[in-house]
Design a protein around this motif. Structure first.
Motif, PDB file in Angstrom:
ATOM      1  N   ARG A  43      47.426  13.608  39.634  1.00 57.55           N
ATOM      2  CA  ARG A  43      46.905  14.090  40.919  1.00 57.55           C
ATOM      3  C   ARG A  43      45.384  13.998  40.974  1.00 57.55           C
ATOM      4  N   VAL A  44      44.718  14.342  39.888  1.00 56.72           N
ATOM      5  CA  VAL A  44      43.252  14.241  39.855  1.00 56.72           C
ATOM      6  C   VAL A  44      42.824  12.781  40.030  1.00 56.72           C
ATOM      7  N   LEU A  45      43.458  11.879  39.281  1.00 59.14           N
ATOM      8  CA  LEU A  45      43.116  10.461  39.388  1.00 59.14           C
ATOM      9  C   LEU A  45      43.447   9.915  40.776  1.00 59.14           C
ATOM     10  N   TYR A  46      44.565  10.355  41.352  1.00 56.65           N
ATOM     11  CA  TYR A  46      44.931   9.923  42.695  1.00 56.65           C
ATOM     12  C   TYR A  46      43.855  10.327  43.704  1.00 56.65           C
ATOM     13  N   HIS A  47      43.411  11.573  43.648  1.00 60.71           N
ATOM     14  CA  HIS A  47      42.409  12.055  44.600  1.00 60.71           C
ATOM     15  C   HIS A  47      41.084  11.310  44.426  1.00 60.71           C
ATOM     16  N   MET A  48      40.730  11.011  43.197  1.00 61.38           N
ATOM     17  CA  MET A  48      39.512  10.234  42.968  1.00 61.38           C
ATOM     18  C   MET A  48      39.659   8.839  43.574  1.00 61.38           C
ATOM     19  N   CYS A  49      40.765   8.165  43.290  1.00 63.15           N
ATOM     20  CA  CYS A  49      40.997   6.812  43.820  1.00 63.15           C
ATOM     21  C   CYS A  49      41.070   6.815  45.340  1.00 63.15           C
ATOM     22  N   HIS A  50      41.739   7.810  45.902  1.00 64.12           N
ATOM     23  CA  HIS A  50      41.868   7.894  47.350  1.00 64.12           C
ATOM     24  C   HIS A  50      40.498   8.065  48.005  1.00 64.12           C
ATOM     25  N   SER A  51      39.679   8.948  47.472  1.00 64.43           N
ATOM     26  CA  SER A  51      38.334   9.154  48.020  1.00 64.43           C
ATOM     27  C   SER A  51      37.510   7.877  47.933  1.00 64.43           C
ATOM     28  N   LEU A  52      37.584   7.195  46.792  1.00 60.84           N
ATOM     29  CA  LEU A  52      36.851   5.938  46.640  1.00 60.84           C
ATOM     30  C   LEU A  52      37.352   4.892  47.626  1.00 60.84           C
ATOM     31  N   SER A  53      38.668   4.839  47.860  1.00 54.22           N
ATOM     32  CA  SER A  53      39.216   3.847  48.795  1.00 54.22           C
ATOM     33  C   SER A  53      38.762   4.122  50.224  1.00 54.22           C
ATOM     34  N   LEU A  54      38.413   5.367  50.529  1.00 53.26           N
ATOM     35  CA  LEU A  54      37.895   5.724  51.850  1.00 53.26           C
ATOM     36  C   LEU A  54      36.393   5.490  51.960  1.00 53.26           C
TER      37      LEU A  54
END
Length: 107
Positions: A43-54
């Motif tokens: 979940r932590v890695l997902y949120h980091m990746c999602h923020s970067l993708s935005l």
């Protein structure tokens, strides 16, 4: 719970630190189940990746900042032939370690 700044024998890694290693550390230090620990890391890695993708930068205090930059199109050169080739515009990510991290690494 042990001090996060002090590595225990089981937390010292040789080579590359993996997701599984992070999940094991969470499991050992926090006492969560292995599945919960792996889920937390994911979940932590997902949120980091999602923020970067935005297009957002990710800053983790005491660790560092993942920074996105848009690079414009430019002309490059093939080193073997010397022929100029266009390099397409692209988005790149860089990491800048915090001063605390740099101090820890240099010790």
């Amino acid at each position: 719970m042990a001090d996060a700044g002090i590595a225990r024998k089981n937390d010292i890694h040789q080579g590359t630190l993996t997701r599984a290693d992070l999940a094991d550390t969470v499991h050992n230090r926090l006492g969560l189940s292995r599945a919960e620990s792996a889920g937390l890391v994911e979940r932590v890695l997902y949120h980091m990746c999602h923020s970067l993708s935005l297009g957002e930068n990710v800053k983790i205090s005491g660790f560092g900042t993942f920074i996105l930059r848009d690079k414009g199109q430019r002309v490059g050169r093939n080193p073997k032939t010397g022929i100029e080739v266009p390099i397409a515009p692209r988005r790149v990510m860089t990491f800048r370690a915090s001063q605390i991290m740099r101090d820890r690494i240099s010790k």
